[in-house]
Design an enzyme around this catalytic site. Structure first.
Site: not given
Ligand SMILES: Cc1cc2nc3c(=O)[nH]c(=O)nc-3n(C[C@H](O)[C@H](O)[C@H](O)COP(=O)(O)OP(=O)(O)OC[C@H]3O[C@@H](n4cnc5c(N)ncnc54)[C@H](O)[C@@H]3O)c2cc1C
Ligand code: SF4
Length: 508
Positions: A439
């Site tokens: 997280h």
């Molecule tokens: C094992 C695990 C279990 C979890 N369980 C939960 C849960 O049950 N409930 C919950 O609320 N949260 C959970 N979380 C946390 C939650 O999934 C994340 O907080 C959330 O997905 C983050 O969202 P985000 O949009 O910030 O990033 P992400 O969902 O990580 O998305 C970012 C995206 O950007 C892409 N990216 C990165 N750099 C580039 C670039 N330069 N060009 C193009 N694309 C790029 C990546 O490939 C990725 O697809 C969990 C996390 C993990 C690791």
């Protein structure tokens, strides 16, 4: 329109859309789906590949290769080298997460107002409205005893005995079969990860998703963000393909996660004083218990029980079923000892805590377009981590565990039930503890002061025009609860503001 994947050869790809969204995870997919519902055209540009349920990997090695960010190789730079776990695929980390849904706590929204200059009334109203809509869209399901299996039931039983049960688990699932493999992607297609639950609506609205396309830089004309550029990269071989450029008529939204968003902005030449700062986390640590009867950790929802009863103490408790290879890596000993312990695997249960840590770290842009994450827990955080791990051991014992595998360096690998108090004597040295960071928050935080925040209270990056952040990097605090629901709702707020034609400028 369509989905465009890895292009090995040919002329450089050039596209345009009203809004370009970098990243297709919790923030990116939610923003894109909301923008198309408001009639705007979108191009989502994602570094990873599409993985339909039928081609989800069958083991943890395959998951690291196909779904995790760079084989899960990002480690914190600090006294302890802890893995920073994230997804890199269409749907982002929602593909490998456990789908737990928790609303943004009111206290947290109030602190955004009091300490970061956000309009708390606006945020409270909008988050509630978007979280209502998301719960319908993503089919929130409560974990039933049948779905949870014995490992979750034992955790609940132990916590109830200690008066620490207060929380029924709600997840983004449709008929979860309790296969306990959420981290490998849901091969049953029951988890409502955003590759399945949101991104198809982007395609059916006529917009475009480009995958295997890591963005190297944001393009600017003066201060105005006008698009993004990069080079296609093969998801397995990492072979470079042709370059791509996607131009944005109205705005560029960056939603590449709390590590990649600040790194991308820094790589693109932005120099905001607070860019990359205020990186925070809920470090997670687990304790295994050995039971007389089979527990069958691999049957039942991956995380089917949680407790917020200790939130004021600074941690959230959960169950977590681990893929067998990960369990083997967590078990102490080698050779015949390891084989014997693996033979006990049906009798193991795994409880984890997410620490609401006060520590604040920093993200820098590293070589090969990788983020560098500096992070270190202070004494107070370590004290609460140790206390929380002791509590997990107590829950195991209250549920009937005979022995505990604390996973703490310097303690015996196996502690009998009457020795779990030894956990409280472990020195407060971060190297003693094995945590993972899943997280993540901050790096381009929202706020009203450009010297302390990366973006203004509407996510517009300071010093730019047409550039908005909409992922975990924007969140100015930790949450103390699972973050996906908050990230998606904030991203929809940003999308609505753009659709309403609000000025996309934050020139400090
Ligand atoms: C094992 C695990 C279990 C979890 N369980 C939960 C849960 O049950 N409930 C919950 O609320 N949260 C959970 N979380 C946390 C939650 O999934 C994340 O907080 C959330 O997905 C983050 O969202 P985000 O949009 O910030 O990033 P992400 O969902 O990580 O998305 C970012 C995206 O950007 C892409 N990216 C990165 N750099 C580039 C670039 N330069 N060009 C193009 N694309 C790029 C990546 O490939 C990725 O697809 C969990 C996390 C993990 C690791
Ligand atoms: S527990 Fe299994 S069936 Fe349920 S969502 Fe996770 S992977 Fe899918």
């Amino acid at each position: 329109m369509s989905s465009i994947s890895y292009q090995a050869t040919g002329v450089p790809l050039e596209l345009d859309a009203d809004v370009v969204v970098v990243g297709s995870g919790a923030g990116g997919a939610a923003a894109a789906a909301h923008l198309v519902s408001q009639g705007l055209s979108v191009c989502v540009v994602e570094a990873g590949a599409w993985r339909p349920p039928e081609s989800m990997p069958s083991d943890f090695y395959g998951a690291m290769r196909d779904l995790f960010d760079d084989w899960q190789s990002t480690l914190t730079l600090g006294p302890a080298l802890w893995p920073v776990v994230q997804g890199r695929c269409v749907g982002g980390t929602t593909v490998i997460n456990s789908a737990i849904c928790v609303r943004t706590p009111e206290k947290i929204i109030a602190s955004w107002g009091a300490e970061h200059g956000l309009d708390a009334t606006y945020y409270a109203r909008e988050l509630e409205q978007h979280q209502d809509a998301l719960e319908t869209l993503l089919h929130i399901e409560e974990v039933t005893p049948e779905m949870g299996g014995r490992h979750n039931a034992l955790a609940e039983q132990g916590a109830r005995a200690l008066d620490g049960h207060d929380h029924s688990m709600r997840r983004y699932t449709k008929g979860c079969e309790g296969r306990g493999r959420c981290m490998l992607g849901c091969s049953a297609g029951r988890k409502q990860s955003l590759d399945r639950a949101m991104l198809p609506s982007v395609l059916s609205a006529g917009s475009v998703i480009v995958d295997c396309a890591p963005v190297s830089r944001i393009l600017f004309e003066g201060r105005r963000a006008v698009g993004v550029t990069g080079t296609f990269t093969h998801p397995l071989t990492r072979t470079k393909g042709i370059p791509f450029t996607v131009r944005a008529r109205r705005a560029v939204i960056v939603a590449a996660s709390a590590t990649h968003t600040p790194a991308l902005l820094l790589r693109s030449g932005l120099k905001g004083k607070a860019l990359g700062h205020h990186f925070r986390s809920h470090p997670g640590a687990g304790v295994l218990g050995i039971y007389d009867e089979p527990v069958d950790l691999h049957q039942g929802a991956t995380q089917g029980w949680a407790s917020l009863a200790f939130r004021d103490a600074g941690y959230k408790l959960e169950t977590l079923s681990l893929p067998l290879q990960m369990l083997a890596a967590r078990l102490p000993g080698g050779g015949t000892t390891l084989v014997r312990r693996l033979g006990q695997s049906r009798h193991l249960n795994h409880l984890v805590l997410g620490l609401n840590a006060r520590a604040s770290g920093r993200v820098r842009a590293g070589p090969a377009e990788r983020p560098i994450v500096s992070y270190k827990l202070g004494r107070d955080d370590l004290e609460r981590l140790r206390e929380g791990m002791h509590l997990l051991a107590r829950i195991h014992v209250a549920a009937g565990a005979r022995q505990i595998l604390p996973g703490i360096t310097g303690l015996p690998a196996v502690l009998p039930a009457d020795r779990i108090g030894d956990i409280l004597k472990v020195p407060l040295n971060p190297r003693r503890f094995l945590c993972i960071l899943s997280h993540l928050f901050g790096g381009v935080t929202l706020g009203d002061d450009p010297s302390r925040s990366g973006a203004d209270p509407h996510g517009r990056v300071w010093g730019t025009e047409g550039l908005v952040v909409a992922c975990a990097s924007a969140i100015p605090t930790t949450l103390g609860v699972n973050p996906q629901h908050t990230i998606m709702a904030l991203a929809r707020m940003r999308a609505q503001e753009i659709a309403d034609n609000r000025d996309v400028r934050a020139v400090a």
